[in-house]
Design a protein around this motif. Structure first.
Motif, mmCIF file in Angstrom:
data_model
loop_
_atom_site.group_PDB
_atom_site.id
_atom_site.type_symbol
_atom_site.label_atom_id
_atom_site.label_comp_id
_atom_site.label_asym_id
_atom_site.label_seq_id
_atom_site.Cartn_x
_atom_site.Cartn_y
_atom_site.Cartn_z
ATOM 1 N N ARG A 33 0.812 -1.214 0.000
ATOM 2 C CA ARG A 33 0.000 0.000 0.000
ATOM 3 C C ARG A 33 0.848 1.269 0.000
ATOM 4 N NH1 ARG A 33 -3.211 -0.652 5.366
ATOM 5 N NH2 ARG A 33 -1.089 -1.202 6.014
ATOM 6 N N ILE A 34 2.136 1.158 0.308
ATOM 7 C CA ILE A 34 3.005 2.327 0.424
ATOM 8 C C ILE A 34 3.409 2.823 -0.958
ATOM 9 C CG2 ILE A 34 5.177 3.198 1.365
ATOM 10 C CD1 ILE A 34 5.013 1.101 3.534
ATOM 11 N N THR A 35 3.328 4.126 -1.166
ATOM 12 C CA THR A 35 3.705 4.737 -2.435
ATOM 13 C C THR A 35 5.222 4.872 -2.550
ATOM 14 O OG1 THR A 35 3.581 6.965 -1.516
ATOM 15 C CG2 THR A 35 1.544 6.057 -2.442
ATOM 16 N N ARG A 36 5.682 5.266 -3.761
ATOM 17 C CA ARG A 36 7.130 5.403 -3.964
ATOM 18 C C ARG A 36 7.712 6.508 -3.077
ATOM 19 N NH1 ARG A 36 7.398 6.465 -10.207
ATOM 20 N NH2 ARG A 36 5.538 7.653 -9.567
ATOM 21 N N ILE A 37 7.084 7.672 -3.070
ATOM 22 C CA ILE A 37 7.579 8.752 -2.213
ATOM 23 C C ILE A 37 7.342 8.422 -0.742
ATOM 24 C CG2 ILE A 37 5.432 10.081 -2.253
ATOM 25 C CD1 ILE A 37 9.017 11.481 -2.249
ATOM 26 N N GLY A 38 6.297 7.596 -0.485
ATOM 27 C CA GLY A 38 5.997 7.188 0.886
ATOM 28 C C GLY A 38 7.120 6.383 1.512
ATOM 29 N N LYS A 39 7.770 5.534 0.710
ATOM 30 C CA LYS A 39 8.895 4.748 1.226
ATOM 31 C C LYS A 39 10.039 5.654 1.670
ATOM 32 C CE LYS A 39 7.968 0.548 -1.435
ATOM 33 N NZ LYS A 39 8.486 -0.394 -2.476
ATOM 34 N N LEU A 40 10.304 6.683 0.877
ATOM 35 C CA LEU A 40 11.372 7.622 1.238
ATOM 36 C C LEU A 40 11.018 8.402 2.499
ATOM 37 C CD1 LEU A 40 14.051 9.027 0.538
ATOM 38 C CD2 LEU A 40 12.730 10.656 -0.830
ATOM 39 N N LEU A 41 9.765 8.853 2.588
ATOM 40 C CA LEU A 41 9.335 9.610 3.764
ATOM 41 C C LEU A 41 9.421 8.771 5.031
ATOM 42 C CD1 LEU A 41 6.214 11.510 2.349
ATOM 43 C CD2 LEU A 41 8.531 12.391 2.673
ATOM 44 N N ARG A 42 9.021 7.503 4.923
ATOM 45 C CA ARG A 42 9.065 6.617 6.097
ATOM 46 C C ARG A 42 10.495 6.283 6.481
ATOM 47 N NH1 ARG A 42 4.343 2.385 6.910
ATOM 48 N NH2 ARG A 42 2.547 3.753 6.625
ATOM 49 N N LEU A 43 11.364 6.194 5.482
ATOM 50 C CA LEU A 43 12.754 5.848 5.754
ATOM 51 C C LEU A 43 13.388 6.857 6.700
ATOM 52 C CD1 LEU A 43 14.789 3.652 4.871
ATOM 53 C CD2 LEU A 43 15.586 5.250 3.114
ATOM 54 N N TYR A 44 13.039 8.133 6.544
ATOM 55 C CA TYR A 44 13.601 9.190 7.384
ATOM 56 C C TYR A 44 12.551 9.794 8.324
ATOM 57 C CZ TYR A 44 17.678 9.006 4.346
ATOM 58 O OH TYR A 44 18.790 8.582 3.657
ATOM 59 N N SER A 45 11.419 9.117 8.484
ATOM 60 C CA SER A 45 10.339 9.546 9.386
ATOM 61 C C SER A 45 9.837 10.959 9.085
ATOM 62 C CB SER A 45 10.803 9.475 10.856
ATOM 63 O OG SER A 45 11.119 8.158 11.222
ATOM 64 N N LEU A 46 9.961 11.383 7.839
ATOM 65 C CA LEU A 46 9.487 12.715 7.457
ATOM 66 C C LEU A 46 7.973 12.792 7.420
ATOM 67 C CD1 LEU A 46 12.061 13.505 4.608
ATOM 68 C CD2 LEU A 46 12.011 14.458 6.916
ATOM 69 N N ASP A 47 7.319 11.634 7.295
ATOM 70 C CA ASP A 47 5.849 11.623 7.287
ATOM 71 C C ASP A 47 5.262 12.043 8.631
ATOM 72 O OD1 ASP A 47 7.022 9.197 8.227
ATOM 73 O OD2 ASP A 47 5.046 8.262 8.221
ATOM 74 N N GLU A 48 6.097 12.051 9.688
ATOM 75 C CA GLU A 48 5.609 12.401 11.025
ATOM 76 C C GLU A 48 5.619 13.909 11.287
ATOM 77 O OE1 GLU A 48 4.507 9.895 12.602
ATOM 78 O OE2 GLU A 48 5.682 8.145 12.017
ATOM 79 N N LEU A 49 6.209 14.709 10.398
ATOM 80 C CA LEU A 49 6.372 16.141 10.655
ATOM 81 C C LEU A 49 5.071 16.885 10.947
ATOM 82 C CD1 LEU A 49 9.183 17.187 8.126
ATOM 83 C CD2 LEU A 49 9.357 16.801 10.589
ATOM 84 N N PRO A 50 3.952 16.591 10.260
ATOM 85 C CA PRO A 50 2.707 17.317 10.575
ATOM 86 C C PRO A 50 2.214 17.123 12.007
ATOM 87 C CG PRO A 50 2.543 16.292 8.413
ATOM 88 C CD PRO A 50 3.782 15.756 9.051
ATOM 89 N N GLN A 51 2.739 16.120 12.706
ATOM 90 C CA GLN A 51 2.321 15.902 14.097
ATOM 91 C C GLN A 51 2.819 17.005 15.017
ATOM 92 O OE1 GLN A 51 3.379 11.775 15.108
ATOM 93 N NE2 GLN A 51 2.781 11.243 13.020
ATOM 94 N N LEU A 52 3.680 17.868 14.505
ATOM 95 C CA LEU A 52 4.074 19.046 15.275
ATOM 96 C C LEU A 52 2.858 19.909 15.588
ATOM 97 C CD1 LEU A 52 7.380 19.988 13.404
ATOM 98 C CD2 LEU A 52 7.188 19.007 15.695
#
Length: 476
Positions: free
Chosen positions: A367-386
């Motif tokens: 289910r993970i997208t191509r850019i999603g793999k990169l974001l998860r690799l560096y936990s960048l997908d968590e930034l909006p939780q700020l």
């Protein structure tokens, strides 16, 4: 098994590390008065002993110098060493005279060294120091004896009694009651069974203790050995926790050994300002979050553009999570999956790589997208939780909030995680991230964090998070 229908959502209170209305340590005023009285008695005894010893000095000039320059040094050294020996614990209605004499003798030795090395032109005879030592011992021991006799009489008359409460198993109740009453300085308000500390009962007993102005709570080891995280409740209410008798190999942080009669007791003292550290943490969260949002805003704009170009769907992913006190809130993330990801979850459950099945983790999740793999690799997908941090729904550091699906599979002992603010990162995340494939191991790390929490621990976790993310440890 606990389902969401049994999750309490009403009457929510704050993080267990925050103050529950108490702004100072219970019984602080009377302890301060006793401490001031004891210090004044010791200081008066020391000055009187020095004046009498110096009075018999043969040199008048030396006598004047001694009176003018040495008294302050005497007070600082003598009182400092007496305090370092733990001899200003006013809760103890007696004095260890052997330790007191040792402290006085040691301080006199230091005073002799000071006079010899730092005041070579200041002559004080050996007879003066010997007389000062003897008079100090006599005067301080005498005034201490009078102080403690007077204090014990006030205890017996009920003028000074510290209100305490006992929580123990039924079979240990009589022995523990006798032990507390033997100290003759406590007023036992009541006794409760160990079940009062259970998750569904503890709010009632804690409210009762707070309303009764209880100073200390005695808990038998068997009653608390599986509930050690509860000391945060007592700390945040300004109540000192006494655990007796203790298992010597278990020493929670912020604890110290003391004696209740002849029994060793593990004491977790209440802070002067209850919940103060937690509010410093909250202010730290807000300030750091604002700074991070300002610095990372260009990065967030680039990520949003890449998500839009990579796959159809919104930039952000919002999901209901279970947070503080099991209250639902919407967590914000950059979208890393296809828009039908949640519908596909049921078809992938059989491939779950978490052994006990409470969480869902799949290394090669389709289910993970191509850019999603990169974001998860560096936990960048968590930034909006700020933004969740700014809203007070999360903290920078704390146990990760889980989905409703995961919490429905929780056992009763897992719910301690819900007693503190969830975090963007935590001890679990810096200790292996997705490499930890057993939920129980992760919960143990969360409980270790809760039991040992401090501002310094938060800072170490944040610094380690940067290292783990850059090294891509356990990321998928």
């Amino acid at each position: 098994m606990i389902t969401t229908s049994s999750i309490p959502l009403g009457n929510l209170k704050s993080d267990l590390r925050s103050a529950k209305g108490a702004i100072k340590k219970r019984g602080l005023a009377i302890k301060i008065l006793q401490l001031i009285a004891l210090i004044l008695l010791d200081a008066t005894s020391l000055i009187l002993a020095w004046k009498l010893a110096a009075f018999y000095e043969t040199s008048l000039e030396s006598h004047l110098k001694a009176q003018a320059s040495f008294e302050l040094i005497i007070l600082i050294v003598q009182l400092g060493i007496i305090a370092s020996k733990g001899l200003y614990d006013v809760r103890v209605p007696s004095c260890n005279y052997a330790r007191l004499i040792t402290a006085i003798s040691l301080s006199n030795f230091f005073l002799l060294l000071i006079a010899f090395f730092y005041e070579p032109n200041f002559y004080v005879s050996r007879s003066t120091f010997i007389m000062f030592w003897l008079l100090s011992v006599v005067f301080i021991c005498t005034t201490r004896f009078i102080f403690y006799v007077a204090t014990r009489n006030l205890y017996k008359l009920g003028v000074i009694r510290y209100p305490v409460f006992l929580i123990t198993d039924v079979e240990e109740q009589d022995n523990n009651v006798k032990l507390i009453e033997k100290e003759n300085c406590y007023k036992l308000i009541g006794v409760a069974e160990a079940s009062s500390l259970d998750r569904h009962n503890r709010e009632v007993i804690l409210e009762f203790l707070y309303n009764q102005d209880v100073l200390e709570v005695f808990v038998s080891w068997n009653a608390i050995k599986k509930r050690l995280y509860l000391y945060w409740y007592f700390l945040s209410a300004g109540i000192t926790l006494q655990i007796l008798p203790i298992e010597r190999e278990i020493l929670p942080s912020k604890s110290k050994l003391s004696m209740i009669g002849d029994v060793p007791c593990l004491t977790i003292p209440a802070p002067l300002i209850a919940g103060g550290d937690f509010w410093v943490k909250r202010c730290f969260d807000i300030v750091c979050t604002i700074i991070l949002l300002l610095l990372l805003s260009p990065v967030c704009l680039i990520i949003a553009l890449l998500i839009k170009l990579d796959s159809p769907g919104p930039v952000f992913f919002k999901q209901n999570r279970i947070g503080l006190h099991c209250k639902q809130f919407k967590i914000w993330k950059f979208r890393t999956m296809n828009i039908n990801a949640e519908k596909l979850l049921e078809t992938l459950e059989a491939k779950n790589e978490i052994k006990d099945g409470i969480l869902f983790k799949l290394k090669d999740d389709p289910r993970i997208t191509r850019i999603g793999k990169l974001l998860r690799l560096y936990s960048l997908d968590e930034l909006p939780q700020l933004f969740n941090v700014l809203l007070g729904e999360m903290s920078l550091v704390g146990p990760r909030p889980h989905t409703i699906r995961d919490v429905e599979r929780f056992q009763a002992n897992h719910f301690i995680r819900q007693e503190v603010l969830p975090g963007i990162t935590g001890l679990w995340q810096v200790s292996g991230r997705s490499n930890i494939d057993n939920f129980e191991d992760g919960v143990k790390l969360d409980i270790i964090y809760i039991e040992n929490w401090s501002l310094w621990l938060d800072l170490k976790i944040l610094l380690k998070t940067v290292k783990v993310v850059l090294q891509k440890t356990g990321a998928y």
